[in-house]
Design an enzyme around this catalytic site. Structure first.
Site, PDB file in Angstrom:
ATOM      1  N   ASP A 183     -24.894   0.310   2.030  1.00 21.43           N
ATOM      2  CA  ASP A 183     -24.904   1.715   2.431  1.00 21.43           C
ATOM      3  C   ASP A 183     -23.507   2.076   2.939  1.00 21.43           C
ATOM      4  O   ASP A 183     -22.559   1.285   2.810  1.00 21.43           O
ATOM      5  CB  ASP A 183     -26.041   2.008   3.433  1.00 21.43           C
ATOM      6  CG  ASP A 183     -25.811   1.408   4.815  1.00 21.43           C
ATOM      7  OD1 ASP A 183     -24.763   0.748   5.022  1.00 21.43           O
ATOM      8  OD2 ASP A 183     -26.680   1.573   5.699  1.00 21.43           O
ATOM      9  N   CYS A 197     -25.831  -3.679   4.945  1.00 19.96           N
ATOM     10  CA  CYS A 197     -25.955  -2.395   5.642  1.00 19.96           C
ATOM     11  C   CYS A 197     -25.484  -2.664   7.065  1.00 19.96           C
ATOM     12  O   CYS A 197     -24.790  -3.651   7.297  1.00 19.96           O
ATOM     13  CB  CYS A 197     -27.371  -1.816   5.544  1.00 19.96           C
ATOM     14  SG  CYS A 197     -28.669  -2.773   6.350  1.00 19.96           S
ATOM     15  N   THR A 244     -27.093  -3.611   9.777  1.00 19.91           N
ATOM     16  CA  THR A 244     -27.663  -4.863  10.293  1.00 19.91           C
ATOM     17  C   THR A 244     -28.027  -5.852   9.192  1.00 19.91           C
ATOM     18  O   THR A 244     -28.289  -7.023   9.481  1.00 19.91           O
ATOM     19  CB  THR A 244     -28.974  -4.569  11.053  1.00 19.91           C
ATOM     20  OG1 THR A 244     -29.872  -3.916  10.129  1.00 19.91           O
ATOM     21  CG2 THR A 244     -28.734  -3.682  12.261  1.00 19.91           C
ATOM     22  N   HIS A 256     -34.310 -23.810   0.115  1.00 19.87           N
ATOM     23  CA  HIS A 256     -35.766 -23.912   0.297  1.00 19.87           C
ATOM     24  C   HIS A 256     -36.558 -22.689  -0.150  1.00 19.87           C
ATOM     25  O   HIS A 256     -37.732 -22.815  -0.486  1.00 19.87           O
ATOM     26  CB  HIS A 256     -36.091 -24.183   1.781  1.00 19.87           C
ATOM     27  CG  HIS A 256     -35.802 -25.600   2.193  1.00 19.87           C
ATOM     28  ND1 HIS A 256     -36.130 -26.085   3.440  1.00 19.87           N
ATOM     29  CD2 HIS A 256     -35.200 -26.619   1.534  1.00 19.87           C
ATOM     30  CE1 HIS A 256     -35.761 -27.358   3.526  1.00 19.87           C
ATOM     31  NE2 HIS A 256     -35.170 -27.702   2.380  1.00 19.87           N
ATOM     32  N   ARG A 283     -41.566 -29.569  -3.398  1.00 20.16           N
ATOM     33  CA  ARG A 283     -42.539 -28.959  -2.475  1.00 20.16           C
ATOM     34  C   ARG A 283     -42.128 -27.529  -2.106  1.00 20.16           C
ATOM     35  O   ARG A 283     -42.973 -26.690  -1.784  1.00 20.16           O
ATOM     36  CB  ARG A 283     -42.733 -29.821  -1.233  1.00 20.16           C
ATOM     37  CG  ARG A 283     -41.546 -29.894  -0.304  1.00 20.16           C
ATOM     38  CD  ARG A 283     -41.811 -30.849   0.857  1.00 20.16           C
ATOM     39  NE  ARG A 283     -40.784 -30.785   1.885  1.00 20.16           N
ATOM     40  CZ  ARG A 283     -39.603 -31.378   1.804  1.00 20.16           C
ATOM     41  NH1 ARG A 283     -39.278 -32.066   0.717  1.00 20.16           N
ATOM     42  NH2 ARG A 283     -38.724 -31.285   2.791  1.00 20.16           N
ATOM     43  N   HIS A 284     -40.837 -27.251  -2.199  1.00 17.66           N
ATOM     44  CA  HIS A 284     -40.378 -25.888  -1.858  1.00 17.66           C
ATOM     45  C   HIS A 284     -40.795 -24.891  -2.930  1.00 17.66           C
ATOM     46  O   HIS A 284     -41.070 -23.727  -2.623  1.00 17.66           O
ATOM     47  CB  HIS A 284     -38.869 -25.880  -1.631  1.00 17.66           C
ATOM     48  CG  HIS A 284     -38.459 -26.839  -0.571  1.00 17.66           C
ATOM     49  ND1 HIS A 284     -38.831 -26.674   0.748  1.00 17.66           N
ATOM     50  CD2 HIS A 284     -37.779 -28.012  -0.637  1.00 17.66           C
ATOM     51  CE1 HIS A 284     -38.380 -27.698   1.453  1.00 17.66           C
ATOM     52  NE2 HIS A 284     -37.744 -28.528   0.635  1.00 17.66           N
TER      53      HIS A 284
HETATM   54  C1  RB5 Z   1     -27.371   3.118   9.309  1.00 19.14           C
HETATM   55  O1  RB5 Z   1     -27.029   3.788  10.472  1.00 19.14           O
HETATM   56  C2  RB5 Z   1     -28.193   1.879   9.657  1.00 19.14           C
HETATM   57  O2  RB5 Z   1     -29.450   2.250  10.103  1.00 19.14           O
HETATM   58  C3  RB5 Z   1     -28.290   0.968   8.458  1.00 19.14           C
HETATM   59  O3  RB5 Z   1     -27.007   0.632   8.024  1.00 19.14           O
HETATM   60  C4  RB5 Z   1     -29.007  -0.352   8.684  1.00 19.14           C
HETATM   61  O4  RB5 Z   1     -28.499  -1.024   9.775  1.00 19.14           O
HETATM   62  C5  RB5 Z   1     -30.476  -0.323   8.666  1.00 19.14           C
HETATM   63  O5  RB5 Z   1     -31.162  -1.351   8.739  1.00 19.14           O
END
Ligand code: RB5
Length: 152
Positions: free
Chosen positions: A8, A66, A68, A99, A133-134
């Site tokens: 993003d 993105c 996070t 795995h 097994r995985h």
């Molecule tokens: C964008 O602000 C943020 O929400 C996005 O990049 C991400 O972290 C969502 O999981």
């Protein structure tokens, strides 16, 4: 190997750094956007594009970024057959390749620095799925997916 990249607006710079890093190692990288940091892109869109490209066989693996790494991996994981793992350190990245047979590594541009992101990427791409097994456990994930995909 052909690798699809998606992000993003928060992760365009990191995407370029990681694409260059893989290209230097001989990987072919396909960019599914986003392209402009000034235009907000909702993370499910690039997540879906890369996941579908993998399922179509256009690319073998994917890298999703993105803020996070969470939202974009959640979106990709809704595509049946896709296993996207969000990782913030190399050990988990190595283990999910080994795995879980994850086809996608996801990271947060607001979580990891550029150099750590490269190490995570290397751990993921330098590791083969172990099978055995995985493979049985991965099949159980597919079974859950199939159970909830049935229409009757
Ligand atoms: C964008 O602000 C943020 O929400 C996005 O990049 C991400 O972290 C969502 O999981």
């Amino acid at each position: 190997m052909k690798v699809g990249f998606g992000c993003d607006h928060t992760a365009i710079e990191l995407k370029k750094i990681l694409m260059d890093h893989l290209k230097e190692k001989g990987y072919e990288c396909v960019d599914y956007g986003a392209y402009d940091p000034n235009v907000k892109v909702n993370y499910p869109e690039p997540g879906l594009k890369v996941a579908e490209a993998i399922m179509r066989g256009e690319v073998e693996k994917g890298v999703l970024l993105c803020g996070t790494g969470i939202g974009i991996s959640l979106a990709a994981n809704k595509v049946p057959g896709i296993r996207a793992a969000v990782c913030s350190e190399p050990y988990s990245a190595m283990m999910t390749a080994k795995h879980n047979a994850s086809q996608i590594i996801a990271m947060g541009a607001r979580v990891v620095g550029n150099e750590l992101a490269k190490m995570i990427l290397d751990a993921f791409f330098n590791t083969e799925f172990e099978g055995g097994r995985h493979a049985e456990r991965v099949q159980k994930i597919c079974d859950i997916e199939a159970k909830y995909s049935r229409t009757e």
